[in-house]
Design an enzyme around this catalytic site. Structure first.
Site, PDB file in Angstrom:
ATOM      1  N   GLN A  12       0.879  -1.162   0.000  1.00 41.67           N
ATOM      2  CA  GLN A  12       0.000   0.000   0.000  1.00 41.67           C
ATOM      3  C   GLN A  12       0.916   1.210   0.000  1.00 41.67           C
ATOM      4  O   GLN A  12       1.928   1.216   0.691  1.00 41.67           O
ATOM      5  CB  GLN A  12      -0.869   0.039   1.262  1.00 41.67           C
ATOM      6  N   SER A  13       0.516   2.243  -0.735  1.00 38.86           N
ATOM      7  CA  SER A  13       1.444   3.365  -0.905  1.00 38.86           C
ATOM      8  C   SER A  13       1.776   4.053   0.406  1.00 38.86           C
ATOM      9  O   SER A  13       2.915   4.308   0.720  1.00 38.86           O
ATOM     10  CB  SER A  13       0.852   4.393  -1.849  1.00 38.86           C
ATOM     11  N   THR A  14       0.731   4.397   1.151  1.00 38.80           N
ATOM     12  CA  THR A  14       0.995   5.206   2.338  1.00 38.80           C
ATOM     13  C   THR A  14       0.502   4.470   3.569  1.00 38.80           C
ATOM     14  O   THR A  14      -0.328   3.573   3.484  1.00 38.80           O
ATOM     15  CB  THR A  14       0.241   6.544   2.258  1.00 38.80           C
TER      16      THR A  14
END
Ligand SMILES: [Zn+2]
Length: 697
Positions: free
Chosen positions: A24-26
């Protein structure tokens, strides 16, 4: 899942592991977008349905919270690529291919490697074999689409931001002293106290011309400075605290106080390693600059004037504060010194002296921030000498000889650990052979069992190879015994070091580089003495105590004849009287042309000569107070009587202050109305201080 999925999965794939890549990116996505994370983990079931065992599925989720825009910092993605290229992966699982790599380059590289290593790719839509042209085309398209999607998204966001900024309508956090009104326009903060404080800051800077002096003025008058909390449960609250140097700089540098809307004052560049570098742009390259876009505290002209004044004084304060690279100056420990009192890094000052530049280590960070006196300052000349000695002591043939001998001794004991490691390899080999025998014994028709046994065998072989490799590596490391040739080379190097160090042609900068190879940092505390704590590379430490350096006058040397003369003269004379006596007799002091009272005083202190006061007291003289008590009169009266010769007084300072001879039997008494001069003749008294007496001390 499409029905041809099972045709693509072959036993050779099933024998190898399945890698599930989760990202997940963030961190926010990790917390909030749990649905997607669940879907990513659910792919595991697909893999099991295709024939992989539960324990064959390796989950790579170390990239949770990392952006996919580049593979540079994504340890997990790099591991995935490595595993695939080593032929350990039978299949790679990812939610959408976009999850694997947002960057087309990374993605195509992975595809190519998958094709070479005969590794399948699985996403929610199905199984792909990158070795097949059609599948590779499809996967490539998916990757391109995914990158395009990211690009469009970013362009839309960025474009929106820039458009708003161009119109001056972009919502940006209001600096302290400003607030947004309900219509969304930036106004001066309605809180009069805040407004007043900001104005006071600008006015004080106007008067003093320095950020430091502004802080000092605020501290002196006890005025607090507001700060707004931007996050957390108390978001929006204003707290008041002491004004700091950095606050002043922030306010002075911010063009919004001059009523200007600005955007894009800096640019972020990513370099090849994936690190970001912020670059401040000159005024002409700012994206947006709209003067008079909102009410202001100062005019633009004043803002620029303030910046100019800051720049002018910036050189005096200078940069530092990180471990800085070696520079030209002679101070050896530049950039390595830590203050033992407050833990901050100490900076350097040079004083121009007759002998050349004289370094001084100062801890001024806290002082600047809070407009307080310096934390501590330590003269550097002696310290640099000590540092040189320590290094020469460390790196010399004798100490190295010892170190090399110890090293050899240690290595002779390595056989024991070698035996233990060899046992480990033996065990792995035994297990691999066991797995092989099991596989050989099974009926080849029983494919299911045979496959799993073969996989087991493979795994055991891999473990064996790993431990064999590790064993050899460690053995190589341990076996680096120094032969005689290497040994003499190292010792020659040590000799070279001391030659190089002392060579006047060696530049200070190079000496400093040598120090940095050996010394991690040095902590200094100055008290009664100067304490130095060295931390060397590799963890060794060393503490050194130095005496505080002598004050300049303490280094002046006085002739011993003069000293003994002063000793004799102190019986009868004060300092300035001695000075003029010596000058008259043609003596010269250690420095300068003439003796002075102060010079004599220093010599008396430095050579611990008994003071005139003590000498007079030894002779039984009384102080003014004692005398007044003995005569039961006011001290003033004692002085008057002494001045008129009724009492014997001896000066012990140049002020002068006096000690008095005990009065004896014919002590003067109070006698109202009788003239002082008639009580006793003046002529017989006070040989020492005829006209030096003054009436009030
Ligand atoms: Zn300090």
């Amino acid at each position: 899942m499409r029905s041809d999925a099972h045709q693509k999965v072959k036993p050779t794939h099933l024998k190898r592991s399945a890698y599930l890549y989760v990202r997940q990116s963030t961190l926010r996505q990790v917390l909030e977008n749990t649905e997607s994370t669940k879907r990513q983990y659910a792919l595991r079931q697909h893999a099991i349905a295709l024939g992989w065992q539960q324990d064959q599925i390796v989950v790579i989720d170390s990239d949770l919270g990392q952006s996919g825009a580049s593979a540079a910092d994504r340890e997990g993605f790099q591991r995935l690529v490595t595993e695939v290229s080593l032929g350990r992966a039978g299949i790679v699982l990812g939610l959408e291919v976009s999850r694997l790599a947002r960057n087309s380059m990374d993605w195509h590289r992975l595809l190519e490697i998958c094709a070479l290593a005969d590794t399948l790719i699985l996403d929610e839509d199905g199984v792909y074999d990158p070795a097949h042209f059609n599948d590779r085309l499809l996967l490539g398209l998916k990757g391109t689409m995914s990158e395009a999607e990211l690009h469009v998204l970013r362009a839309r966001l960025q474009g929106g931001i820039l458009n708003k900024a161009t119109r001056g309508e972009l919502f940006m956090r209001a600096p302290i002293g400003f607030a947004y009104d309900p219509a969304g326009r930036l106004r001066l903060d309605p809180d009069q106290q805040i407004q007043h404080t900001i104005r006071m800051l600008f006015e004080t800077f106007q008067q003093t011309g320095s950020a430091m002096a502004t802080v000092r003025e605020f501290r002196r008058s006890g005025v607090m400075f507001p700060r707004r909390i931007h996050s957390g449960p108390r978001k929006g609250d204003v707290i008041w605290g002491k004004l700091e140097h950095s606050h002043v700089l922030r306010v002075l540098h911010n063009p919004r106080y001059a009523g200007v809307f600005v955007y894009g004052r800096s640019r972020v560049r990513k370099n090849l390693d994936g690190d970001c570098k912020v670059q401040q742009l000159p005024r002409e390259e700012w994206h947006t600059f709209i003067p008079e876009s909102h009410p202001a505290y100062i005019s633009w002209e004043e803002h620029e004037r303030n910046l100019k004044r800051l720049r002018e004084s910036a050189q005096a304060i200078g940069f530092d504060r990180r471990k800085s690279p070696p520079r030209e100056g002679p101070a050896l420990l530049q950039g390595l010194v830590i203050c033992g009192k407050c833990g901050r890094r100490m900076t350097l000052r040079y004083h121009a002296r007759r002998e050349g530049l004289c370094p001084e280590y100062v801890c001024q960070r806290k002082g600047i921030e809070n407009a307080e006196p310096l934390c501590q300052r330590i003269p550097g000349a002696d310290i640099d000498r000590v540092v040189g000695d320590i290094l020469l002591e460390l790196v010399n043939p004798v100490t190295l000889e010892v170190a090399l001998t110890v090293q050899q001794e240690l290595q002779s004991r390595l056989d024991e650990s070698d035996r233990l490691r060899r046992q480990h390899v033996e065990r792995a080999r035994y297990e691999a052979e066991l797995a092989q025998r099991r596989y050989m014994r099974v009926d080849p028709e029983n494919r299911l069992v045979a496959d799993s046994l073969e996989a087991d065998w493979n795994q055991k072989l891999r473990a064996l190879a790993d431990s064999q490799q590790e064993y050899e590596q460690r053995r190589d490391q341990d076996r680096r015994l120094f032969d005689e040739e290497q040994r003499s080379a190292i010792l020659a190097l040590a000799k070279d070091f001391s030659r190089l160090w002392k060579d006047p042609a060696t530049e200070d900068r190079d000496r400093k580089r040598m120090i940095r190879l050996l010394v991690e940092d040095v902590t200094m505390i100055r008290g009664e003495q100067i304490m130095l704590h060295f931390r060397f590379r590799g963890g060794a430490t060393k503490s050194v105590v130095l005496p505080n350096p002598l004050r300049i006058w303490e280094t002046w040397i006085t002739d011993s004849e003069v000293v003994s003369r002063i000793d004799r003269l102190l019986d009868t004379h004060t300092f300035s009287e001695i000075a003029s006596t010596l000058n008259d007799s043609g003596f010269k002091p250690g420095r300068g042309n003439r003796f002075t009272g102060r010079y004599i005083a220093r010599i008396q202190k430095q050579y611990s000569i008994r003071s005139r006061f003590d000498r007079l007291r030894d002779r039984g003289m009384l102080t003014l107070k004692e005398m007044a008590r003995v005569l039961s009169v006011n001290p003033k009266t004692v002085k008057i009587w002494a001045a008129h010769g009724l009492l014997q007084a001896h000066a012990y300072t140049d002020k002068p202050e006096h000690l008095y001879e005990p009065p004896g039997r014919d002590a003067p008494r109070k006698a109202q109305g009788m003239k002082l001069s008639l009580r006793r003749p003046v002529s017989a008294i006070m040989p020492d201080c005829s006209n030096e007496v003054q009436y009030e001390a």
